[in-house]
Design a protein around this motif. Structure first.
Motif, PDB file in Angstrom:
ATOM      1  N   VAL A   1       0.890  -1.166   0.000  1.00 52.46           N
ATOM      2  CA  VAL A   1       0.000   0.000   0.000  1.00 52.46           C
ATOM      3  C   VAL A   1       0.923   1.208   0.000  1.00 52.46           C
ATOM      4  CG1 VAL A   1      -1.789   1.260   1.248  1.00 52.46           C
ATOM      5  CG2 VAL A   1      -1.755  -1.241   1.309  1.00 52.46           C
ATOM      6  N   HIS A   2       0.834   2.009  -1.047  1.00 49.93           N
ATOM      7  CA  HIS A   2       1.746   3.139  -1.209  1.00 49.93           C
ATOM      8  C   HIS A   2       1.667   4.096  -0.036  1.00 49.93           C
ATOM      9  CE1 HIS A   2       2.509   2.216  -5.435  1.00 49.93           C
ATOM     10  NE2 HIS A   2       1.249   1.862  -5.457  1.00 49.93           N
ATOM     11  N   ASP A   3       2.839   4.448   0.462  1.00 50.47           N
ATOM     12  CA  ASP A   3       2.940   5.464   1.495  1.00 50.47           C
ATOM     13  C   ASP A   3       2.439   6.789   0.922  1.00 50.47           C
ATOM     14  OD1 ASP A   3       4.858   7.739   2.693  1.00 50.47           O
ATOM     15  OD2 ASP A   3       4.543   6.146   4.176  1.00 50.47           O
TER      16      ASP A   3
ATOM     17  N   THR B   1      11.474  -0.262  -1.180  1.00 51.68           N
ATOM     18  CA  THR B   1      11.941  -0.518   0.185  1.00 51.68           C
ATOM     19  C   THR B   1      11.213  -1.698   0.806  1.00 51.68           C
ATOM     20  OG1 THR B   1      12.434   1.819   0.461  1.00 51.68           O
ATOM     21  CG2 THR B   1      12.230   0.511   2.470  1.00 51.68           C
ATOM     22  N   ARG B   2       9.900  -1.698   0.704  1.00 55.34           N
ATOM     23  CA  ARG B   2       9.113  -2.746   1.365  1.00 55.34           C
ATOM     24  C   ARG B   2       9.262  -4.094   0.663  1.00 55.34           C
ATOM     25  NH1 ARG B   2       8.133  -2.859   6.113  1.00 55.34           N
ATOM     26  NH2 ARG B   2       5.963  -3.440   6.030  1.00 55.34           N
ATOM     27  N   ILE B   3       9.361  -4.111  -0.649  1.00 59.22           N
ATOM     28  CA  ILE B   3       9.564  -5.379  -1.349  1.00 59.22           C
ATOM     29  C   ILE B   3      10.894  -5.998  -0.924  1.00 59.22           C
ATOM     30  CG2 ILE B   3       9.976  -6.458  -3.608  1.00 59.22           C
ATOM     31  CD1 ILE B   3       7.921  -4.360  -4.746  1.00 59.22           C
ATOM     32  N   LEU B   4      11.952  -5.190  -0.886  1.00 60.69           N
ATOM     33  CA  LEU B   4      13.258  -5.713  -0.479  1.00 60.69           C
ATOM     34  C   LEU B   4      13.262  -6.141   0.986  1.00 60.69           C
ATOM     35  CD1 LEU B   4      15.613  -3.235  -2.361  1.00 60.69           C
ATOM     36  CD2 LEU B   4      15.205  -5.660  -2.883  1.00 60.69           C
ATOM     37  N   GLU B   5      12.636  -5.346   1.855  1.00 58.34           N
ATOM     38  CA  GLU B   5      12.553  -5.718   3.270  1.00 58.34           C
ATOM     39  C   GLU B   5      11.795  -7.029   3.447  1.00 58.34           C
ATOM     40  OE1 GLU B   5      12.489  -1.247   5.293  1.00 58.34           O
ATOM     41  OE2 GLU B   5      10.636  -2.423   5.200  1.00 58.34           O
ATOM     42  N   PHE B   6      10.687  -7.149   2.744  1.00 56.08           N
ATOM     43  CA  PHE B   6       9.880  -8.344   2.916  1.00 56.08           C
ATOM     44  C   PHE B   6      10.558  -9.562   2.292  1.00 56.08           C
ATOM     45  CE2 PHE B   6       6.251 -11.126   3.039  1.00 56.08           C
ATOM     46  CZ  PHE B   6       5.769 -10.835   4.310  1.00 56.08           C
ATOM     47  N   ALA B   7      11.275  -9.363   1.199  1.00 55.83           N
ATOM     48  CA  ALA B   7      12.035 -10.467   0.608  1.00 55.83           C
ATOM     49  C   ALA B   7      13.052 -11.001   1.621  1.00 55.83           C
ATOM     50  CB  ALA B   7      12.731 -10.020  -0.674  1.00 55.83           C
ATOM     51  N   ARG B   8      13.712 -10.097   2.336  1.00 57.57           N
ATOM     52  CA  ARG B   8      14.650 -10.527   3.384  1.00 57.57           C
ATOM     53  C   ARG B   8      13.895 -11.225   4.522  1.00 57.57           C
ATOM     54  NH1 ARG B   8      17.301  -5.803   1.916  1.00 57.57           N
ATOM     55  NH2 ARG B   8      16.165  -4.554   3.436  1.00 57.57           N
TER      56      ARG B   8
ATOM     57  N   PHE C   1       6.063   0.720 -11.498  1.00 54.15           N
ATOM     58  CA  PHE C   1       7.257  -0.015 -11.913  1.00 54.15           C
ATOM     59  C   PHE C   1       7.898   0.602 -13.140  1.00 54.15           C
ATOM     60  CE2 PHE C   1       4.804  -3.384  -9.721  1.00 54.15           C
ATOM     61  CZ  PHE C   1       5.701  -3.590  -8.702  1.00 54.15           C
ATOM     62  N   ASP C   2       7.866   1.889 -13.269  1.00 50.29           N
ATOM     63  CA  ASP C   2       8.413   2.555 -14.459  1.00 50.29           C
ATOM     64  C   ASP C   2       9.922   2.414 -14.471  1.00 50.29           C
ATOM     65  OD1 ASP C   2       9.258   4.328 -12.479  1.00 50.29           O
ATOM     66  OD2 ASP C   2       8.344   6.049 -13.372  1.00 50.29           O
ATOM     67  N   GLY C   3      10.803   2.263 -14.831  1.00 46.44           N
ATOM     68  CA  GLY C   3      12.195   2.101 -14.728  1.00 46.44           C
ATOM     69  C   GLY C   3      12.749   2.187 -13.333  1.00 46.44           C
ATOM     70  N   SER C   4      12.337   3.199 -12.561  1.00 47.48           N
ATOM     71  CA  SER C   4      13.007   3.398 -11.279  1.00 47.48           C
ATOM     72  C   SER C   4      12.765   2.252 -10.305  1.00 47.48           C
ATOM     73  CB  SER C   4      12.583   4.727 -10.664  1.00 47.48           C
ATOM     74  OG  SER C   4      11.208   4.721 -10.398  1.00 47.48           O
ATOM     75  N   VAL C   5      11.565   1.744 -10.179  1.00 43.77           N
ATOM     76  CA  VAL C   5      11.303   0.660  -9.233  1.00 43.77           C
ATOM     77  C   VAL C   5      11.921  -0.640  -9.730  1.00 43.77           C
ATOM     78  CG1 VAL C   5       9.517  -0.756  -8.145  1.00 43.77           C
ATOM     79  CG2 VAL C   5       9.248   1.719  -8.251  1.00 43.77           C
ATOM     80  N   SER C   6      11.661  -1.000 -10.984  1.00 40.75           N
ATOM     81  CA  SER C   6      12.221  -2.260 -11.474  1.00 40.75           C
ATOM     82  C   SER C   6      13.751  -2.201 -11.513  1.00 40.75           C
ATOM     83  CB  SER C   6      11.649  -2.633 -12.840  1.00 40.75           C
ATOM     84  OG  SER C   6      11.880  -1.626 -13.777  1.00 40.75           O
ATOM     85  N   LYS C   7      14.313  -1.071 -11.919  1.00 41.67           N
ATOM     86  CA  LYS C   7      15.770  -0.941 -11.927  1.00 41.67           C
ATOM     87  C   LYS C   7      16.332  -0.983 -10.516  1.00 41.67           C
ATOM     88  CE  LYS C   7      16.292   1.647 -16.191  1.00 41.67           C
ATOM     89  NZ  LYS C   7      16.558   2.960 -16.786  1.00 41.67           N
ATOM     90  N   SER C   8      15.660  -0.318  -9.590  1.00 39.89           N
ATOM     91  CA  SER C   8      16.117  -0.345  -8.199  1.00 39.89           C
ATOM     92  C   SER C   8      16.083  -1.753  -7.634  1.00 39.89           C
ATOM     93  CB  SER C   8      15.270   0.581  -7.323  1.00 39.89           C
ATOM     94  OG  SER C   8      15.495   1.913  -7.666  1.00 39.89           O
TER      95      SER C   8
ATOM     96  N   THR D   1      18.903  -3.803  -9.227  1.00 40.33           N
ATOM     97  CA  THR D   1      20.264  -3.461  -8.801  1.00 40.33           C
ATOM     98  C   THR D   1      20.481  -3.635  -7.307  1.00 40.33           C
ATOM     99  OG1 THR D   1      19.706  -1.117  -8.591  1.00 40.33           O
ATOM    100  CG2 THR D   1      20.631  -1.845 -10.697  1.00 40.33           C
ATOM    101  N   LYS D   2      19.434  -3.521  -6.496  1.00 32.59           N
ATOM    102  CA  LYS D   2      19.596  -3.600  -5.048  1.00 32.59           C
ATOM    103  C   LYS D   2      19.281  -4.977  -4.473  1.00 32.59           C
ATOM    104  CE  LYS D   2      18.539   1.259  -4.283  1.00 32.59           C
ATOM    105  NZ  LYS D   2      17.643   2.208  -3.622  1.00 32.59           N
ATOM    106  N   SER D   3      18.570  -5.787  -5.197  1.00 28.95           N
ATOM    107  CA  SER D   3      18.152  -7.078  -4.665  1.00 28.95           C
ATOM    108  C   SER D   3      19.317  -8.063  -4.615  1.00 28.95           C
ATOM    109  CB  SER D   3      17.030  -7.676  -5.517  1.00 28.95           C
ATOM    110  OG  SER D   3      16.695  -8.959  -5.042  1.00 28.95           O
ATOM    111  N   PRO D   4      19.463  -8.753  -3.499  1.00 30.60           N
ATOM    112  CA  PRO D   4      20.495  -9.791  -3.417  1.00 30.60           C
ATOM    113  C   PRO D   4      20.060 -11.104  -4.078  1.00 30.60           C
ATOM    114  CG  PRO D   4      19.356  -9.624  -1.337  1.00 30.60           C
ATOM    115  CD  PRO D   4      18.797  -8.539  -2.225  1.00 30.60           C
ATOM    116  N   VAL D   5      18.802 -11.163  -4.548  1.00 31.41           N
ATOM    117  CA  VAL D   5      18.285 -12.374  -5.203  1.00 31.41           C
ATOM    118  C   VAL D   5      17.812 -12.003  -6.607  1.00 31.41           C
ATOM    119  CG1 VAL D   5      17.616 -13.419  -3.004  1.00 31.41           C
ATOM    120  CG2 VAL D   5      15.930 -12.076  -4.296  1.00 31.41           C
TER     121      VAL D   5
END
Length: 159
Positions: free
Chosen positions: A43-45, A104-111, A132-139, A142-146
């Motif tokens: 749910v978007h902040d 942030t939340r997708i990466l936190e929850f993935a962990r 998911f326009d470039g910035s979210v998918s690219k982030s 590039t930031k995901s460890p998986v």
């Protein structure tokens, strides 16, 4: 070290046709690799100038945004499960709704769930494109460890 091929697959959804395609892709991957499926909606902040939710008439007019998202998740799954009857990764998926900024939340929850893979949908138009326009998918990429899979609905429909 734990086998990454047994870790859950995390599917991030926004209840769109594109995220349905991503969910179906993730479910097929889970079935082929005997992995559990976890489905997450963020749910978007309010500070992120995030998305909106269609509010069906039976939801009432004064429900908190998180409750609308919870009900939307339930409705989304009811529709998808009707198409995928019987025991499968979709019908047995763990479903979670959290508040915050998507990356942030997708990466936190993935962990948090120790996910071994993240799957999300993508479209070049509409609400999903804004999320998911470039910035979210690219982030995420590039930031995901998986591994991160971005599923294009048109390619998914062809399978």
């Amino acid at each position: 070290m734990e086998n990454p091929h047994r870790k859950p697959i995390l599917a991030a959804v926004d209840f769109s046709a594109e995220s349905k395609a991503a969910l179906e892709f993730a479910a097929r991957l889970c079935a082929s690799e005997e992995r559990p499926l976890v489905v997450l909606h963020v749910v978007h902040d309010k500070g992120s100038n995030g998305g909106s939710y269609r509010r069906p008439a039976d939801f009432g007019s004064l429900l908190p945004l998180h409750e609308i998202a919870e009900r939307s998740m339930h409705d989304f799954f009811s529709r998808v499960c009707k198409e995928h009857a019987g025991p499968n990764a979709i019908t047995s998926a763990r479903k979670i709704v959290v508040d915050g900024l998507p990356v942030t939340r997708i990466l936190e929850f993935a962990r948090h769930v120790d996910a071994g893979h993240i799957v999300l949908g993508y479209s070049e138009r509409g609400r999903l494109a804004r999320m998911f326009d470039g910035s979210v998918s690219k982030s995420l990429a590039t930031k995901s460890p998986v591994p991160v899979s971005v599923i294009h609905a048109q390619a998914q429909a062809a399978q």
